[in-house]
Scaffold this active site. Structure first.
Site, PDB file in Angstrom:
ATOM      1  N   SER A  49      74.123 -39.913  14.508  1.00  0.00           N
ATOM      2  CA  SER A  49      75.020 -41.082  14.480  1.00  0.00           C
ATOM      3  C   SER A  49      76.108 -40.899  13.420  1.00  0.00           C
ATOM      4  O   SER A  49      77.243 -41.333  13.611  1.00  0.00           O
ATOM      5  CB  SER A  49      74.229 -42.362  14.217  1.00  0.00           C
ATOM      6  OG  SER A  49      73.278 -42.562  15.240  1.00  0.00           O
ATOM      7  N   HIS A 102      72.943 -43.444   6.573  1.00  0.00           N
ATOM      8  CA  HIS A 102      72.171 -44.679   6.776  1.00  0.00           C
ATOM      9  C   HIS A 102      70.671 -44.422   6.762  1.00  0.00           C
ATOM     10  O   HIS A 102      69.894 -45.338   6.943  1.00  0.00           O
ATOM     11  CB  HIS A 102      72.570 -45.314   8.126  1.00  0.00           C
ATOM     12  CG  HIS A 102      72.314 -44.403   9.282  1.00  0.00           C
ATOM     13  ND1 HIS A 102      73.193 -43.403   9.637  1.00  0.00           N
ATOM     14  CD2 HIS A 102      71.267 -44.291  10.126  1.00  0.00           C
ATOM     15  CE1 HIS A 102      72.696 -42.730  10.660  1.00  0.00           C
ATOM     16  NE2 HIS A 102      71.528 -43.238  10.976  1.00  0.00           N
ATOM     17  N   CYS A 161      65.543 -44.087   9.862  1.00  0.00           N
ATOM     18  CA  CYS A 161      66.218 -44.065  11.162  1.00  0.00           C
ATOM     19  C   CYS A 161      65.406 -43.280  12.184  1.00  0.00           C
ATOM     20  O   CYS A 161      64.694 -43.856  12.985  1.00  0.00           O
ATOM     21  CB  CYS A 161      67.650 -43.531  11.075  1.00  0.00           C
ATOM     22  SG  CYS A 161      68.462 -43.522  12.697  1.00  0.00           S
ATOM     23  N   CYS A 166      71.898 -37.687  10.350  1.00  0.00           N
ATOM     24  CA  CYS A 166      71.577 -38.153  11.701  1.00  0.00           C
ATOM     25  C   CYS A 166      72.794 -37.929  12.583  1.00  0.00           C
ATOM     26  O   CYS A 166      73.932 -37.956  12.112  1.00  0.00           O
ATOM     27  CB  CYS A 166      71.216 -39.643  11.642  1.00  0.00           C
ATOM     28  SG  CYS A 166      70.997 -40.449  13.241  1.00  0.00           S
ATOM     29  N   HIS A 219      78.799 -38.859  14.908  1.00  0.00           N
ATOM     30  CA  HIS A 219      79.672 -39.607  15.823  1.00  0.00           C
ATOM     31  C   HIS A 219      80.870 -40.189  15.072  1.00  0.00           C
ATOM     32  O   HIS A 219      81.975 -40.255  15.603  1.00  0.00           O
ATOM     33  CB  HIS A 219      78.916 -40.770  16.476  1.00  0.00           C
ATOM     34  CG  HIS A 219      77.887 -40.354  17.492  1.00  0.00           C
ATOM     35  ND1 HIS A 219      78.046 -39.309  18.357  1.00  0.00           N
ATOM     36  CD2 HIS A 219      76.671 -40.889  17.787  1.00  0.00           C
ATOM     37  CE1 HIS A 219      76.985 -39.214  19.136  1.00  0.00           C
ATOM     38  NE2 HIS A 219      76.127 -40.160  18.801  1.00  0.00           N
TER      39      HIS A 219
HETATM   40  P1  NAD Z   1      70.550 -34.133  17.679  1.00  0.00           P
HETATM   41  O1  NAD Z   1      71.886 -33.500  17.605  1.00  0.00           O
HETATM   42  O2  NAD Z   1      69.508 -33.771  16.669  1.00  0.00           O
HETATM   43  O3  NAD Z   1      69.885 -33.851  19.128  1.00  0.00           O
HETATM   44  C1  NAD Z   1      70.575 -33.909  20.345  1.00  0.00           C
HETATM   45  C2  NAD Z   1      69.881 -32.962  21.332  1.00  0.00           C
HETATM   46  O4  NAD Z   1      70.459 -33.130  22.635  1.00  0.00           O
HETATM   47  C3  NAD Z   1      70.040 -31.480  20.985  1.00  0.00           C
HETATM   48  O5  NAD Z   1      68.774 -30.848  20.992  1.00  0.00           O
HETATM   49  C4  NAD Z   1      70.942 -30.933  22.106  1.00  0.00           C
HETATM   50  O6  NAD Z   1      70.671 -29.570  22.418  1.00  0.00           O
HETATM   51  C5  NAD Z   1      70.586 -31.855  23.269  1.00  0.00           C
HETATM   52  N1  NAD Z   1      71.607 -31.948  24.312  1.00  0.00           N
HETATM   53  C6  NAD Z   1      72.947 -32.052  24.169  1.00  0.00           C
HETATM   54  N2  NAD Z   1      73.551 -32.154  25.372  1.00  0.00           N
HETATM   55  C7  NAD Z   1      72.556 -32.139  26.304  1.00  0.00           C
HETATM   56  C8  NAD Z   1      72.537 -32.250  27.742  1.00  0.00           C
HETATM   57  N3  NAD Z   1      73.658 -32.410  28.456  1.00  0.00           N
HETATM   58  N4  NAD Z   1      71.329 -32.221  28.379  1.00  0.00           N
HETATM   59  C9  NAD Z   1      70.182 -32.063  27.659  1.00  0.00           C
HETATM   60  N5  NAD Z   1      70.149 -31.949  26.304  1.00  0.00           N
HETATM   61  C10 NAD Z   1      71.319 -31.997  25.635  1.00  0.00           C
HETATM   62  O7  NAD Z   1      70.813 -35.706  17.642  1.00  0.00           O
HETATM   63  P2  NAD Z   1      69.807 -36.892  17.156  1.00  0.00           P
HETATM   64  O8  NAD Z   1      69.940 -37.091  15.691  1.00  0.00           O
HETATM   65  O9  NAD Z   1      68.508 -36.658  17.783  1.00  0.00           O
HETATM   66  O10 NAD Z   1      70.528 -38.162  17.840  1.00  0.00           O
HETATM   67  C11 NAD Z   1      70.520 -38.287  19.259  1.00  0.00           C
HETATM   68  C12 NAD Z   1      71.282 -39.516  19.696  1.00  0.00           C
HETATM   69  O11 NAD Z   1      70.569 -40.696  19.260  1.00  0.00           O
HETATM   70  C13 NAD Z   1      72.685 -39.642  19.106  1.00  0.00           C
HETATM   71  O12 NAD Z   1      73.565 -40.161  20.093  1.00  0.00           O
HETATM   72  C14 NAD Z   1      72.500 -40.660  18.006  1.00  0.00           C
HETATM   73  O13 NAD Z   1      73.692 -41.352  17.702  1.00  0.00           O
HETATM   74  C15 NAD Z   1      71.494 -41.575  18.667  1.00  0.00           C
HETATM   75  N6  NAD Z   1      70.769 -42.471  17.740  1.00  0.00           N
HETATM   76  C16 NAD Z   1      70.478 -43.709  18.218  1.00  0.00           C
HETATM   77  C17 NAD Z   1      69.788 -44.595  17.430  1.00  0.00           C
HETATM   78  C18 NAD Z   1      69.425 -45.954  17.960  1.00  0.00           C
HETATM   79  O14 NAD Z   1      68.972 -46.789  17.179  1.00  0.00           O
HETATM   80  N7  NAD Z   1      69.592 -46.212  19.235  1.00  0.00           N
HETATM   81  C19 NAD Z   1      69.397 -44.233  16.134  1.00  0.00           C
HETATM   82  C20 NAD Z   1      69.698 -42.946  15.695  1.00  0.00           C
HETATM   83  C21 NAD Z   1      70.384 -42.067  16.509  1.00  0.00           C
HETATM   84 ZN    ZN Z   2      70.460 -42.554  12.452  1.00  0.00          ZN
END
Ligand code: NAD
Ligand code: ZN
Length: 363
Positions: A44, A63, A163, A42, A47
């Site tokens: 996260s 996780h 997740c 993921c 990060h």
């Molecule tokens: P990922 O890397 O699979 O996807 C991110 C996407 O964002 C990619 O497709 C990328 O091309 C796009 N992107 C990047 N910069 C951009 C911009 N400026 N404008 C438009 N698109 C852009 O990541 P993911 O696994 O989907 O996770 C996404 C976010 O969600 C992360 O920050 C992660 O930490 C967070 N997250 C939050 C929770 C929660 O409970 N709130 C849970 C899991 C993940």
């Molecule tokens: Zn996650």
């Protein structure tokens, strides 16, 4: 007595994870020893690897997983050896004020620092993500951080309910409560954003705009419910203004699924000035700020965040697994890469480059 495990260890920021043999303590009375069968990568986790979020090192990240119960502490009631389980990064103790209320999914045990180390490397303590540490052959989970799931569901799909799937689908369905016929904009079409898209479609949204700087995400976005695709890199002017025009006055709901403070502003400003609701799902880097004109809240536009899609895991994960098994949600197309633990660094490279949606480690 301890269990010898193989795990991916983060020793230093921006350095590759190292696969090592570690020792896992025996379960305490309220703990369960789980053999991990599948673990997802993921953003996260990334990060922590790149330092956007920080935690003490060395640590075992991970996780999002699924596995089988090997042994239970004497006080454990809800699972027994042989059960298939999904670990929870947001626990559900079931008896605190948060668990008993409908107001939040954040159990009082969420984020509470661990009182004693559970993993050791040559006798020295090693930390773990979310009191789990699933990039390992085995994990110890407190009973409140574990849910039993049906045993006919494949591990290399249902790990994702721990997740990404639940976070994304839940953000639309449980937290924002997207309404039939509404308009939705999703920023960031990755492992989380695609699940927000399918959650919005499930909820009956009629206009669903997917926004991503990677145009290769368009086909997948459409498959998961997007009716429009918008690449902000191809837009000369203000992104929010372009999206306000595209949605004829602003979306009823917007979701930030990247973790970019500038995009959080775009997502807020692209929703309807009178009733638009912006939901922040992406985790922004420590210390970074977004800014808003407080006047833009006066008429009713709002912003809030969502952790784990507002789901109470022990209640809602089995439901997500059922939705997958019944064909209501699509997980198959999101799990784009199957890898081994030793390939974990290549897995994160594929996330960085945009090659993968979800890579799963199979044990
Ligand atoms: P990922 O890397 O699979 O996807 C991110 C996407 O964002 C990619 O497709 C990328 O091309 C796009 N992107 C990047 N910069 C951009 C911009 N400026 N404008 C438009 N698109 C852009 O990541 P993911 O696994 O989907 O996770 C996404 C976010 O969600 C992360 O920050 C992660 O930490 C967070 N997250 C939050 C929770 C929660 O409970 N709130 C849970 C899991 C993940
Ligand atoms: Zn996650």
């Amino acid at each position: 007595v301890t269990t010898k495990i193989r795990a991916a260890v983060l020793h230093a920021i921006n350095e590759p994870l190292v696969i090592e043999e570690l020792e896992l303590d025996d379960p305490r009375p309220d703990e369960v020893l789980v053999q991990i069968k599948a673990a997802g990568l993921c953003h996260s986790d990334l990060h922590y690897i790149n330092g956007s979020l920080s935690r003490p090192l060395p640590t075992v990240p991970g996780h999002e997983a699924a596995g089988v119960v090997l042994a239970c502490g004497s006080a454990v009631k809800s699972v027994r050896p042989g059960d298939h389980v999904v670990p929870l990064f947001v626990p559900q103790c079931g008896s605190c004020e948060s668990c008993l209320s409908g107001r939040t999914n954040l159990c009082r045990y969420f984020g509470v620092p661990e009182s004693e180390p559970r993993i050791f490397r040559a006798g020295e303590p090693v930390g773990r993500s979310s009191t789990l540490g699933t990039f390992a052959t085995h994990a110890l989970a407190n009973e409140r951080s574990l849910v039993k799931v049906r045993s006919d569901a494949p591990f290399n799909r249902i790990f994702y309910c721990g997740c990404g799937v639940t976070t994304g689908v839940g953000a639309a369905v449980f937290d924002a409560k997207v309404q039939p016929g509404s308009s939705v904009i999703v920023f960031g079409i990755g492992g989380i954003g695609l699940n927000v898209l399918q959650g919005a479609r499930l909820a009956g949204a009629s206009t669903i705009v997917a926004v991503d700087t990677n145009s290769e995400r368009e086909a997948m976005a459409r498959k998961f419910g997007a009716t429009r695709f918008f690449n902000p890199a191809t837009c000369d002017g203000d992104v929010a203004a372009a999206l306000l025009a595209l949605t004829e006055g602003g979306a009823d709901y917007s979701f930030e699924c990247i973790g970019n403070t500038a995009v959080v502003e775009q997502a807020f400003n692209a929703c309807h000035p009178l009733w638009g609701r912006c939901t922040v799902v992406g985790v922004t880097p420590n210390g970074k700020m977004s800014s808003f004109n407080p006047q833009s809240f006066l008429m009713g536009r709002s912003i809030s965040g969502s952790i784990f899609g507002g789901a109470k895991g022990r209640r809602d994960i089995p439901r997500m697994v059922d939705w997958y098994m019944d064909g209501i949600i699509n997980i198959d197309d999101l799990v784009t890469h199957r890898i081994k633990l030793d390939q974990i660094n290549e897995g994160f490279d594929m996330m960085r480059s945009g090659e993968s949606i979800r890579a799963v480690i199979e044990f």
